[in-house]
Design a protein around this motif. Structure first.
Motif: not given
Length: 514
Positions: A180, A182, A224-226, A164, A194-195, A213, A299
């Motif tokens: 989150y 995002v 948490t993904s990008f 992150s 993302s998630n 997201w 993730n």
């Protein structure tokens, strides 16, 4: 906001007031610690704050690797704070706390953004922190590491234990989970993934699309993904009505269909895992396959898989592994990184459960073969899964010996108690975190059996246990896994799923900072 008051005693004599105030006065606000005290990663997380929510709103240009925008954190002070840290590798351009400009220092190279608010934060006070930034993640390091992935595939903010810091400021430790939003703006020919749930996708300006997201359940920072790049995005729903979003890189080549034949079965696999662990804990499901990594990562709601894992064909045991983490690692996170067995041992055991479900080898067969085929002087027995050390956190012992520990537990307590323990762990710790000793205490409580010696042998002591996971003594002589096994060696027959599971673990071991 809640503040302490030290007035309201005017009717009493001045001497009494003085005594009362002396007895109740607190120390002056102090700086929050730069880490939460995790021995493996001393600067991970931050003392003095508890993040409730992240609102991340970014624009990313793949050609230049420029990432710009703001992250808004809603956080609560857990002590009186004169200043606090956030884990962040990029350079902030401004910081505001409760709408007032704050002083800040980018500690280049160690990933700490030190924030001094205009007014101290008092214990229990919830604050709004807005960090603005524009930087190129591929050029920034933390303790010599860069976990950002950039290439022809686009860009990935994907790694474990930290990722992150290269795209949003955070309290970067699994013990501080938050919800989150995002929002990522990217060129029209790119997807931004993302998630959680894809709330909306809109044309933001000429040539650009914004993807929004939302994750509504507590989520750790490293989960948490990008993901930005050229992907085929597939949107559908699971049989029970949850959003099911998958994505496949445009460069997967001949492995595309094998990847789809695996990832698109995620709802079926999660349905099976729910019978073993309890209800699926999140609001969405999915998966992303990319050429940008060789490993895979759990993730939250949407695991990320390296395409390398599908080059030999479909690989549903890997899907079972990463989705088992939705229960063990995501819903119940580890309390310290030394507790990694609570993640990887359980996810590896899920591969055995899925293998049995698919008729590719039973759990007992896989456990016995793993035990028999690793000689007493083999590497599998040299590390202890309960505390492998930061450098060996993703060693095969954590995966295979970790799963063997669970089979030994199952043998000792019986199927009914074993699966009751797994489900009770989710019910007791879901949305939070847990420690190994807490799991052992729960296992003893539910089974009604003393289990200290079992866990001491399988988790805390180096060396091959004298009795195998199914209760049988070691085969003699032990069969070596290589082609040089001695003639006449005695061991169980190799289950059909064994080689694929071992390949999974070799690739998964690359998770330690890429």
């Amino acid at each position: 906001m809640r503040a302490r008051t030290r007035t309201g005693l005017g009717a009493l004599a001045a001497g009494v007031v003085s005594v009362l105030l002396a007895g109740t006065a607190s120390a002056a606000p102090a700086p929050g610690a730069p880490g939460v005290g995790d021995p493996y990663y001393p600067n991970a997380g931050n003392g003095g704050t508890d993040v409730l929510h992240y609102d991340i709103r970014l624009t990313y240009q793949p050609v230049t690797d420029l990432l710009s925008g703001t992250t808004t954190l809603l956080l609560t002070a857990t002590q009186d704070l004169s200043r606090f840290d956030l884990d962040f590798a990029l350079k902030a351009s401004s910081v505001r706390v409760n709408n007032r400009p704050a002083q800040f220092t980018n500690q280049t190279g160690n990933g700490e953004l030190v924030v001094t608010p205009a007014q101290p934060l008092l214990k229990g006070q919830t604050a709004t922190v807005v960090v603005a930034y524009a930087d190129t993640p591929s050029t920034e390091t933390v303790d010599g590491l860069n976990a950002w992935k950039k290439g022809s595939f686009g860009a990935l903010g994907i790694d474990e234990p930290q990722s992150s810091a290269w795209w949003f400021p955070a309290n970067d430790h699994p013990t501080d989970k938050a919800t989150y939003d995002v929002s990522i703006e990217a060129p029209d020919d790119n997807a931004a993934i993302s998630n959680g749930t894809l709330v909306r996708k809109t044309k933001s300006r000429a040539g650009w699309t914004r993807w929004q997201w939302r994750s509504t359940k507590p989520q750790a920072t490293y989960l948490t993904s990008f993901i930005v790049g050229k992907y085929e995005v597939v949107e559908s729903t699971t049989p029970d009505g949850k959003p099911f979003v998958t994505a496949y890189g445009a460069d997967l080549g001949d492995s595309l269909y094998a990847a789809k034949a695996s990832v698109e079965r995620t709802p079926e696999i999660d349905e099976f895992l729910a019978t073993q662990f309890g209800p699926y804990p999140f609001e969405a499901e999915g998966g992303v396959v990319t050429s940008g990594i060789t490993f895979s990562l759990e993730n939250q709601t949407r695991p990320t898989y390296g395409v390398r894992n599908f080059r030999a064909g479909s690989n549903t045991t890997l899907i079972a592994h990463e989705n088992a983490h939705q229960w063990f690692g995501d819903n119940v996170s580890l309390g310290r990184w030394s507790d990694i067995w609570l993640n990887e041992g359980f996810a590896s055991y899920a591969e055995w459960l899925w293998s049995e479900h698919e008729g590719e080898g039973t759990v007992a067969e896989l456990a016995q073969y793993t035990y028999d085929s690793n000689p007493a002087d083999g590497d599998l027995w040299k590390l202890v899964p309960a505390d492998p050390g930061a450098d060996n956190q993703f060693d095969n012992a954590v995966y295979d010996r970790g799963a063997l520990t669970l089979q030994a537990l199952r043998t000792a307590v019986g199927d009914q108690a074993f699966f009751a323990i797994l489900k009770a762990w989710q019910a007791a710790k879901g949305g939070s975190d847990g420690r190994i000793l807490q799991f052992i205490a729960l296992a003893e409580k539910i089974s009604g059996k003393p289990l200290h010696d079992l866990f001491q042998t399988w988790l805390y002591t180096a060396g091959k246990p004298a009795v195998g996971p199914n209760g049988a003594a070691a085969a003699a002589p032990a069969l070596r896994a290589s082609a040089s096994a001695p003639a006449g060696a005695s061991a169980s027959v190799k289950p059909r799923s064994y080689d694929q599971i071992q390949a999974n673990h070799r690739f998964l071991a690359a998770e330690h900072a890429g």
